[in-house]
Design a protein around this motif. Structure first.
Motif, PDB file in Angstrom:
ATOM      1  N   CYS A 128       3.453   1.103  -9.279  1.00  0.00           N
ATOM      2  CA  CYS A 128       2.663   1.373 -10.489  1.00  0.00           C
ATOM      3  C   CYS A 128       3.214   2.569 -11.270  1.00  0.00           C
ATOM      4  CB  CYS A 128       1.201   1.634 -10.107  1.00  0.00           C
ATOM      5  SG  CYS A 128       0.413   0.256  -9.239  1.00  0.00           S
ATOM      6  N   HIS A 131      -3.525 -15.966  -7.442  1.00  0.00           N
ATOM      7  CA  HIS A 131      -4.849 -15.350  -7.466  1.00  0.00           C
ATOM      8  C   HIS A 131      -5.410 -15.491  -8.879  1.00  0.00           C
ATOM      9  CE1 HIS A 131      -8.128 -12.458  -7.146  1.00  0.00           C
ATOM     10  NE2 HIS A 131      -7.957 -12.505  -5.824  1.00  0.00           N
ATOM     11  N   SER A 139      -3.170  -7.875  -1.396  1.00  0.00           N
ATOM     12  CA  SER A 139      -3.099  -6.650  -2.202  1.00  0.00           C
ATOM     13  C   SER A 139      -3.051  -6.985  -3.689  1.00  0.00           C
ATOM     14  CB  SER A 139      -1.865  -5.832  -1.795  1.00  0.00           C
ATOM     15  OG  SER A 139      -1.904  -5.490  -0.434  1.00  0.00           O
ATOM     16  N   TRP A 140      -3.785  -8.017  -4.082  1.00  0.00           N
ATOM     17  CA  TRP A 140      -3.718  -8.473  -5.467  1.00  0.00           C
ATOM     18  C   TRP A 140      -4.176  -7.384  -6.444  1.00  0.00           C
ATOM     19  CZ3 TRP A 140      -8.056  -8.343  -8.438  1.00  0.00           C
ATOM     20  CH2 TRP A 140      -9.287  -8.320  -7.780  1.00  0.00           C
ATOM     21  N   GLN A 141      -5.058  -6.460  -5.958  1.00  0.00           N
ATOM     22  CA  GLN A 141      -5.523  -5.390  -6.854  1.00  0.00           C
ATOM     23  C   GLN A 141      -4.348  -4.508  -7.295  1.00  0.00           C
ATOM     24  OE1 GLN A 141      -6.813  -6.014  -3.834  1.00  0.00           O
ATOM     25  NE2 GLN A 141      -9.063  -5.891  -3.839  1.00  0.00           N
ATOM     26  N   ILE A 142      -3.418  -4.255  -6.381  1.00  0.00           N
ATOM     27  CA  ILE A 142      -2.252  -3.448  -6.739  1.00  0.00           C
ATOM     28  C   ILE A 142      -1.402  -4.189  -7.757  1.00  0.00           C
ATOM     29  CG2 ILE A 142      -0.099  -2.443  -5.853  1.00  0.00           C
ATOM     30  CD1 ILE A 142      -1.548  -1.941  -3.209  1.00  0.00           C
ATOM     31  N   GLU A 157      -2.452  -6.426  -9.901  1.00  0.00           N
ATOM     32  CA  GLU A 157      -3.160  -6.407 -11.194  1.00  0.00           C
ATOM     33  C   GLU A 157      -2.989  -5.052 -11.863  1.00  0.00           C
ATOM     34  OE1 GLU A 157      -7.424  -7.823 -13.026  1.00  0.00           O
ATOM     35  OE2 GLU A 157      -7.451  -6.714 -11.130  1.00  0.00           O
ATOM     36  N   GLN A 158      -3.050  -3.991 -11.085  1.00  0.00           N
ATOM     37  CA  GLN A 158      -2.858  -2.655 -11.646  1.00  0.00           C
ATOM     38  C   GLN A 158      -1.456  -2.510 -12.234  1.00  0.00           C
ATOM     39  OE1 GLN A 158      -3.613   0.491  -8.837  1.00  0.00           O
ATOM     40  NE2 GLN A 158      -3.025   2.110 -10.270  1.00  0.00           N
ATOM     41  N   GLN A 203       0.827  -1.206   0.000  1.00  0.00           N
ATOM     42  CA  GLN A 203       0.000   0.000   0.000  1.00  0.00           C
ATOM     43  C   GLN A 203       0.866   1.263   0.000  1.00  0.00           C
ATOM     44  OE1 GLN A 203      -0.542  -2.638   2.058  1.00  0.00           O
ATOM     45  NE2 GLN A 203      -2.356  -3.394   0.939  1.00  0.00           N
ATOM     46  N   LYS A 242      -7.315 -13.699 -10.660  1.00  0.00           N
ATOM     47  CA  LYS A 242      -7.297 -12.509 -11.506  1.00  0.00           C
ATOM     48  C   LYS A 242      -5.942 -12.322 -12.199  1.00  0.00           C
ATOM     49  CE  LYS A 242     -11.384 -10.590 -10.770  1.00  0.00           C
ATOM     50  NZ  LYS A 242     -12.338 -10.253 -11.875  1.00  0.00           N
TER      51      LYS A 242
END
Length: 432
Positions: free
Chosen positions: A338, A389, A361-364, A366-367, A331, A391
């Motif tokens: 990114c 994950h 924090s898989w969203q980070i 993926e981003q 985070q 995704k």
């Protein structure tokens, strides 16, 4: 008077060798394992006279005194001092007899003109190449090596007779360096001549009377030789840190080196400065001190100032420090993970390699993969492994052909699939 002074220097050298042998029994000082603080058998007066007669060269007296009173090579700075015979083998006699063209403080323009034939043409004829090399090294004797391309030469004649010169390859804009010591007998077992000589008081006086900032900087650099300094010197450095913007960070480095607790307030000021260079210097000093000092109180300040980091070097040092204290999360490093600059992103990926709970924090992640190219995914796999994950599977599948023949990585891909309860051949199946 001269003879008595030289005898004192010779005795000092002998005593330093004896002390060094006792203190560095494991030969941990650079190059010590090569010479082990031992010197070779001394030259006789006749052997020295015969060499000088044969080569038509009169060696500088301090060096001749070393050969006949201490030893014919052996222990010395870096990998030691060559024997006279070995030294002679590196230079042809006519080159020894030439006049030295080098001098301290040679400008880049002078140097570039001198070596121009060597840098002008890759296919320079051998005769011209040798002639230019001999001109540059003429009038000097190679007395030792620092390893790789770096050697130590002794000037034999002229105004700078007896001075030591560090040589390297013939690089433009990098003239050979005359060491600070005035003669061979001002010799040190360790890093001979790389810093201005003198005790603390002498260096302080040089700084205070220096005609320009360059001499001031060299006087301060000379203080790095000392593991500890006096309270008087510490007060002198504190005054520079508070009154001299030009030399402030060097003074703070010296303060922290000898008394880290004294330097804490200055480091906090550097960290909170609006100047990028101040912030970077503080991070570098903290990193250098991290093995011996508790940096806990600095961590929150660094985290608060993360948003001012805009180059890989500052990010790298911040990463080193924060990682040691478990203070990096995906985070707080997300802006760097990114980042549009691949160097910044790669530095951040490496810094965050030890972060736990990356899966949360898989969203980070993926981003990162959505905005980056193949190199980003390769760096993730290299430093983080395979984060299991669903995704992220399409990204893994895209590079699977590249990794499946490598047993070290193939197993990580398969482990990811098993954790997600997918068959081992999942990445090999067509979408259709």
């Amino acid at each position: 008077m001269w003879f008595r002074k030289k005898e004192t220097q010779l005795d000092r050298i002998k005593n330093k060798l004896s002390q060094a042998m006792r203190k560095d029994a494991d030969f941990s000082v650079f190059g010590a394992s090569s010479h082990q603080y031992r010197v070779k058998e001394k030259l006789t007066a006749k052997e020295l006279a015969d060499w000088q007669a044969h080569n038509q060269v009169t060696l500088p007296e301090p060096y001749a005194q070393f050969l006949t009173n201490v030893g014919n090579g052996g222990a010395g700075p870096y990998y030691g001092i060559y024997s006279l015979g070995k030294a002679t083998s590196y230079t042809e006699r006519q080159v020894l007899l030439a006049k030295s063209v080098l001098h301290p403080g040679m400008t880049k323009e002078e140097w570039n003109h001198l070596i121009e034939p060597l840098t002008r043409d890759v296919d320079i004829p051998d005769e011209e190449y040798d002639g230019t090399c001999n001109k540059v090294l003429g009038g000097m004797l190679c007395i030792g090596t620092q390893g790789c391309e770096y050697d130590m030469y002794l000037v034999l004649e002229g105004k700078y007779r007896g001075r030591i010169v560090y040589t390297s390859d013939f690089h433009p804009d990098h003239p050979f360096f005359f060491v600070y010591e005035g003669s061979f007998l001002d010799y040190d077992i360790g890093w001979f001549g790389s810093r201005m000589p003198g005790d603390e008081n002498a260096l302080i006086q040089i700084y205070q009377s220096a005609p320009n900032e360059e001499i001031q900087a060299k006087a301060l650099d000379g203080l790095f030789k000392f593991k500890k300094v006096s309270q008087l010197t510490l007060a002198f450095l504190k005054n520079i840190a508070e009154q001299s913007p030009k030399n402030r960070t060097t003074a703070i480095r010296l303060i922290c080196k000898t008394s880290f607790d004294t330097g804490r307030k200055y480091l906090l000021e550097l960290l909170q400065s609006d100047e990028h260079e101040d912030f970077l210097q503080a991070l570098q000093i903290l990193h250098a001190s991290s093995k011996t000092e508790d940096l806990t109180k600095f961590i929150s300040v660094i985290l608060q100032r993360l948003d001012r980091i805009d180059d890989p070097e500052a990010l790298r040092y911040a990463g080193y420090i924060l990682e040691n204290y478990g203070a990096i999360t995906l985070q707080n490093f997300a802006p760097f993970l990114c980042h549009a600059d691949l160097k910044m992103q790669t530095t951040a990926i490496y810094a965050a390699r030890s972060c736990e709970n990356k899966l949360e924090s898989w969203q980070i992640i993926e981003q990162m993969l959505m905005g980056g190219g193949p190199q980003v995914l390769n760096n993730l796999i290299l430093y983080w492994g395979i984060i299991p994950h669903e995704k992220l599977l399409p990204y893994y599948k895209a590079v699977w052909p590249e990794y499946k023949s490598n047993p070290n990585f193939k197993g990580k891909f398969i482990s990811c699939l098993r954790e997600l309860h997918l068959p081992n051949d999942y990445f090999d199946k067509d979408e259709s």
